[in-house]
Design a protein around this motif. Structure first.
Motif, PDB file in Angstrom:
ATOM      1  N   ASN A  90       0.835  -1.192   0.000  1.00  0.00           N
ATOM      2  CA  ASN A  90       0.000   0.000   0.000  1.00  0.00           C
ATOM      3  C   ASN A  90       0.872   1.246   0.000  1.00  0.00           C
ATOM      4  O   ASN A  90       2.082   1.170   0.232  1.00  0.00           O
ATOM      5  CB  ASN A  90      -0.966   0.000   1.181  1.00  0.00           C
ATOM      6  N   ILE A 116       4.865  13.432   3.901  1.00  0.00           N
ATOM      7  CA  ILE A 116       5.740  12.303   3.611  1.00  0.00           C
ATOM      8  C   ILE A 116       4.957  11.196   2.914  1.00  0.00           C
ATOM      9  O   ILE A 116       3.895  10.785   3.388  1.00  0.00           O
ATOM     10  CB  ILE A 116       6.380  11.747   4.892  1.00  0.00           C
ATOM     11  N   PHE A 139      10.106   5.341   3.513  1.00  0.00           N
ATOM     12  CA  PHE A 139       9.642   6.718   3.570  1.00  0.00           C
ATOM     13  C   PHE A 139      10.367   7.569   2.542  1.00  0.00           C
ATOM     14  O   PHE A 139      11.576   7.401   2.321  1.00  0.00           O
ATOM     15  CB  PHE A 139       9.920   7.319   4.954  1.00  0.00           C
ATOM     16  N   GLY A 140       9.634   8.514   1.927  1.00  0.00           N
ATOM     17  CA  GLY A 140      10.280   9.549   1.151  1.00  0.00           C
ATOM     18  C   GLY A 140      10.889  10.585   2.092  1.00  0.00           C
ATOM     19  O   GLY A 140      10.707  10.518   3.309  1.00  0.00           O
ATOM     20  N   GLY A 164       4.916  -5.202   4.918  1.00  0.00           N
ATOM     21  CA  GLY A 164       5.046  -4.717   6.281  1.00  0.00           C
ATOM     22  C   GLY A 164       6.203  -3.795   6.525  1.00  0.00           C
ATOM     23  O   GLY A 164       6.297  -3.173   7.578  1.00  0.00           O
ATOM     24  N   LYS A 165       7.104  -3.679   5.578  1.00  0.00           N
ATOM     25  CA  LYS A 165       8.241  -2.791   5.751  1.00  0.00           C
ATOM     26  C   LYS A 165       7.943  -1.479   5.035  1.00  0.00           C
ATOM     27  O   LYS A 165       7.635  -1.475   3.847  1.00  0.00           O
ATOM     28  CB  LYS A 165       9.513  -3.412   5.187  1.00  0.00           C
ATOM     29  N   LEU A 166       8.021  -0.386   5.776  1.00  0.00           N
ATOM     30  CA  LEU A 166       7.723   0.928   5.221  1.00  0.00           C
ATOM     31  C   LEU A 166       8.989   1.610   4.724  1.00  0.00           C
ATOM     32  O   LEU A 166      10.005   1.613   5.413  1.00  0.00           O
ATOM     33  CB  LEU A 166       7.061   1.812   6.280  1.00  0.00           C
ATOM     34  N   TYR A 184       1.593  10.841   4.979  1.00  0.00           N
ATOM     35  CA  TYR A 184       1.606  11.307   6.352  1.00  0.00           C
ATOM     36  C   TYR A 184       1.881  12.813   6.369  1.00  0.00           C
ATOM     37  O   TYR A 184       2.589  13.336   5.503  1.00  0.00           O
ATOM     38  CB  TYR A 184       2.716  10.614   7.164  1.00  0.00           C
ATOM     39  N   SER A 206       4.562   0.738   1.459  1.00  0.00           N
ATOM     40  CA  SER A 206       4.690  -0.478   2.266  1.00  0.00           C
ATOM     41  C   SER A 206       4.887  -1.687   1.367  1.00  0.00           C
ATOM     42  O   SER A 206       4.179  -1.854   0.377  1.00  0.00           O
ATOM     43  CB  SER A 206       3.434  -0.671   3.115  1.00  0.00           C
ATOM     44  N   ARG A 237       1.015   5.269   1.489  1.00  0.00           N
ATOM     45  CA  ARG A 237       0.472   6.119   2.556  1.00  0.00           C
ATOM     46  C   ARG A 237       1.006   7.535   2.419  1.00  0.00           C
ATOM     47  O   ARG A 237       2.137   7.733   1.969  1.00  0.00           O
ATOM     48  CB  ARG A 237       0.896   5.566   3.915  1.00  0.00           C
TER      49      ARG A 237
END
Lengths: 110, 118
Positions: A32, A89, A100-101, A96-98, A36, A93, A34
């Motif tokens: 997925n 941000i 991040f930008g 389960g491992k995210l 933030y 995913s 996301r």
């Protein structure tokens, strides 16, 4: 290497204006995506989560889009407010491992 | 306040000292994550727990770092023999995943512990 790239790095707009933030990713496999919002000195707060099958999702004045074919996402903010000033941000995913930008720093001026 | 809480909010210590941070997740959340964030960058994953089990550790988590979640509730992150490069914001997040192996729920973040190494 799994990467999430965001543009622009920073953006200044006037209160009441709209803006769009971009995110490109190379993360695979994809679970997925996301978005933030992170205020200075605070932890990130979730705005939207989109799975592979979703191409748009709204949360109030925030609308996120996802094109899983081109691996691109955008976050559109309408009628900006001073409180929208923050870092936005993009996070992808994978099992389960995210990843991040680095974030887009948005500044809204009165 | 029923959100994720972290303690302390700020920690200043001399190089070579050990430090320990605490995270209290949202009470019913089964997953707990630790991240590190340096200025101008997004958070980087360090490790995560499913209940009391530590399921994954990043290569960023050197042998000087250890995390525990002994009863599946609060968690601690310890850094031994701190180095200048450890200066960062350490963020904790929690989530409630109903199905093992999935990752579809938002992670709720605390406001972090800012570590400064002198």
């Amino acid at each position: 290497k799994n990467q999430v790239e965001q543009s622009p790095q920073s953006l200044i707009i006037l209160e009441g204006k709209n803006c769009t933030l971009q995110c490109n990713y190379t993360v695979s496999p994809f679970s997925n995506l996301r978005w933030y919002k992170q205020d200075t000195g605070r932890g990130p707060v979730s705005l939207t989560i989109m799975t592979f099958s979703e191409n748009t999702k709204s949360n109030g004045r925030y609308t996120a889009t996802l094109d899983a074919d081109t691996k691109q996402s955008s976050l559109h903010i309408t009628a900006s407010q001073l409180s929208d000033s923050a870092s936005y941000i993009c996070v992808v995913s994978a099992r389960g491992k995210l990843t991040f930008g680095q974030g887009t720093i948005l500044t809204v001026h009165p | 306040d029923t959100g994720v809480s972290q303690d302390p909010r700020h920690k200043i210590t001399k190089r070579g000292q050990n430090v320990t941070f605490r995270c209290d997740p949202i009470s019913e959340h089964n997953r707990l994550y630790w991240y590190r964030q340096t200025l101008g960058q997004g958070p980087e994953f360090l490790t995560y727990f499913q209940n009391e089990a530590q399921l994954e550790k990043s290569r960023l988590l050197s042998d000087r770092f250890s995390a525990e979640r002994p009863k599946g509730s609060f968690s601690t992150l310890e850094i031994q023999r701190t180095e200048q490069g450890d200066s960062a914001m350490y963020l904790c997040a929690s989530s409630l995943e109903i199905t093992f192996g999935t990752d579809n729920q938002p992670q709720h973040f605390g406001d972090g512990t800012r570590l400064s190494i002198l």
